[in-house]
Structure formats: structure tokens, C-alpha cells
Design an enzyme around this catalytic site. Sequence first.
Site, PDB file in Angstrom:
ATOM      1  N   HIS A 212       0.821  -1.210   0.000  1.00 33.08           N
ATOM      2  CA  HIS A 212       0.000   0.000   0.000  1.00 33.08           C
ATOM      3  C   HIS A 212       0.858   1.264   0.000  1.00 33.08           C
ATOM      4  CE1 HIS A 212      -4.334  -1.209   0.739  1.00 33.08           C
ATOM      5  NE2 HIS A 212      -3.692  -2.358   0.573  1.00 33.08           N
ATOM      6  N   SER A 216       1.194  -0.981  -6.330  1.00 36.77           N
ATOM      7  CA  SER A 216       1.368  -2.234  -7.061  1.00 36.77           C
ATOM      8  C   SER A 216       2.051  -1.985  -8.396  1.00 36.77           C
ATOM      9  CB  SER A 216       0.003  -2.890  -7.298  1.00 36.77           C
ATOM     10  OG  SER A 216       0.126  -4.051  -8.094  1.00 36.77           O
ATOM     11  N   LYS A 240     -12.707  -9.177  -9.065  1.00 38.50           N
ATOM     12  CA  LYS A 240     -11.733 -10.060  -9.709  1.00 38.50           C
ATOM     13  C   LYS A 240     -11.087 -11.004  -8.692  1.00 38.50           C
ATOM     14  CE  LYS A 240      -9.175  -8.443 -13.040  1.00 38.50           C
ATOM     15  NZ  LYS A 240      -8.117  -7.729 -13.797  1.00 38.50           N
ATOM     16  N   ASP A 241     -10.716 -10.469  -7.519  1.00 37.38           N
ATOM     17  CA  ASP A 241     -10.117 -11.309  -6.483  1.00 37.38           C
ATOM     18  C   ASP A 241     -11.106 -12.346  -5.965  1.00 37.38           C
ATOM     19  OD1 ASP A 241      -7.787  -9.937  -6.721  1.00 37.38           O
ATOM     20  OD2 ASP A 241      -7.960  -8.815  -4.844  1.00 37.38           O
ATOM     21  N   GLU A 284       7.651 -33.858   0.070  1.00 34.80           N
ATOM     22  CA  GLU A 284       6.450 -33.430  -0.631  1.00 34.80           C
ATOM     23  C   GLU A 284       6.824 -32.813  -1.974  1.00 34.80           C
ATOM     24  OE1 GLU A 284       3.479 -34.042  -0.107  1.00 34.80           O
ATOM     25  OE2 GLU A 284       2.847 -33.860   1.964  1.00 34.80           O
TER      26      GLU A 284
END
Length: 395
Positions: A212, A216, A240-241, A284
Site C-alpha cells: 500500500h 502495485s 476479480k479477487d 512433498e
Amino acid sequence: MEGSPSCKDQTGRRHEAAGVEAFVKDYMGFLLPADLNLLWTIGAMLVAVLGLMLLSGLTLALSYTPDASLAFGSVEALERRMPSGWLLRSLHMTGASFFMAALYLHVFRGLYYGSYRAPRRGLWLIGSALLVMVMVTAFAGYVLPWGQMSYWGADVAGKAVGAVPVIGSLLERVFLGGDAPGTPTLHRMFVLHFTLAFSIVGAVVLHVAVLHARGSSSPSGPQGETPARMLPFYPYFTIKDTLGVVVMALLFTMVMCFWPGLITEPANYRPANPLHTPADIEPEWYFLPFYGMLQAVPSKFGGLLVSAGAVVVLFCVPWLDRGPGWTGPKSGMRWLAWLAMSVLVASFVLAGLAGSHHVQGVWLLVGRLATVGYYAYFLGFLPFYAKLANWGERA
């Protein structure tokens, strides 16, 4: 009058409500580049899975016993006797795989679009530290069920640490709590797993706060970060998220219910037996690339350095790539970055396949080539691409 709220209390509550309202308003109005693609929704997916992992993990911890003679039985009792215990453990195990897969995609997206460049170097370093914390947490969690693979995975990790010159034997004893995996190992892994889980939450909050503060990055580069090409987080990116999280939840449910074999190891459903070494010891899937690099080097200490260096090199990326940042998707040289990223991804996958085949036969050559390809991207391509970009800017 006794019991009635004072004016000071009411004023404090009003200020607190105003503060929360201001925070929500600021968060919803946070400006982001309008051209962010679906790869930028992975962050929301990671937060959603992290919340699921914390809730399921805290519930599972209530019934777990970190003792070598009781750990496996406590996990079995949790799955078979605790109400919805099998579901909680399935959610936790599937969440671990999805979290690591999303995290790798998040890192590769940052590498491809140059999200590590100034002014976001601090953001990249925090993200790299988060990757290390998550990997350590995942390994500690893998040891806790105390099945065959859990035991021998801890044994292999202890021997790898023991390969460090001079202080290796001391580090191995500190790591295992003795000469071999046992109850002290479980106590260490349980505390580490539990403590790091909450540390990760704090690091995520810091990561978002720095995001923030710095803003971005954009797929189009600096030109996509201009104020005229920004949109508020709500409602555009919220939708969208949310869509990304819903799609991930559907895939999550399908894997957990229909293809659990993709994220489980049959040998780990047998209790740990120090007297019986499994024919195929492997970690894994999300650790297989690093396991492949570890085995591709003949020297134990050299393999440890190469494997650990594959993560450490991420911290150096902002200084390996000192380009001006003009090499965005629309620039003429983006094809070269795409080709290099393809080699990096292919090397990462091939190193994992080599690790799953224990780097034997032709897989030894594949593992070594994959290791060279992985490091070539960071130590060869990024400095070269930066010089090419600087030369193009001067021309």
C-alpha cells in the site's frame, strides 16, 4: 450515575469507529493499475488459504501429541474419532499444497514482470523472507504426523545439516534433539510449526502494508502505473479477487474429494519405523526441485549449498537486475525475457522430476542441467538483460 458510560468513553468509541471507517475507506479506495491480469489475484488466494490453514491447524493442534510413541496414534484418532476430524486434516493437507503452488506462481509472476525493481525492493525482500518461513513451516508440519516419510524426511534433513563443515554434527544434534529423530525432534518441529504460522501472519500484514505504501506494479511497466491508468480496489479488483478465490475453492474441493492421491504419500499412513528404511524416500512435491538439486551434486555439503542457494538467490534479484525497467511486455526485447523465464520454469520442473526419480541414470544428467539452467537465469540472464536494457536506453 453509576453504570452509565462517561463522555470520555463515548468519545473514545467514536474515534475508534471513525478510525475503522477511515481504514476501510482507504483500503477500498486503494488505487491499482487498471491492466492487472489474473496473476495478480494470486495474492488474494494466498490470504484465503492462509486463513483456512490457521483455523484448521489450531483445531488439529488441540488433539495432537508431540511424542514419538503417541504422535501417529493421535493423528489416527483425530481422523477416525474426532467429529469431522478427517475433513479438518484433509483441508490442512490440501491447503499446504495449494498454498505452496500459489506461492510459487506468485514468485514467478514477480520475476517475469520485474516486480522487484525500485521502489519495491523492500516488498520483494519481505516476500522472499515469507517464502523461506512458509517452506520451514511446511517441512515442520510434514514431520509431525510421524509416519514413515515424516521420520525419514527428518532423518535426511538432519544428515544434510550434518554435512556442514566443523559445526555440522552440532547443528544436527540441535536440529534433531539427539543422534536420531525422536520425541525431541517432534517437540522442536511442533513449536516451530506453531510459532512460524503466526509469524507468517505478521509478515503478510507487513507485506500488504508495504504494498500500500509503494503501490502495485503493472504488467505494462512504469507507463501502466500513471494516475490516469489507475482504478480503485473496490469494486473493480474486489470482484476479480473474489472470482479468483471461488475458482481456487472449486479446484481445492475437487482435489481434496476426488484426487487426494495428488497431495498425499501412502507411506506416511504407516507409523514411523527406524528399523525399516523406505525404498523411495522423497519429500512433498513442493520440495522436490530443491531435493533434486541437493542430489545432483556429488558432495553433500555442495548439494546443501546449491539447494539452499536456490532460495537465497531470490534475495539478490533486485541487485542482479539493475535494468531501467523499460523492458515491459510491449517492448521489443520482451521475447527474450519470456524465453529465459520459460527456461527457468522448465529447469524448476525438471529438477523436481529428477528429485522424484532420485537423480539416478539419465535423471542425474537432467538434474544437473536443470540446476545449471535455474542458476543461469539469475546469475547470467538477469545481469545480461540489465546491461542490454541500459545499452538500449542510451542508444
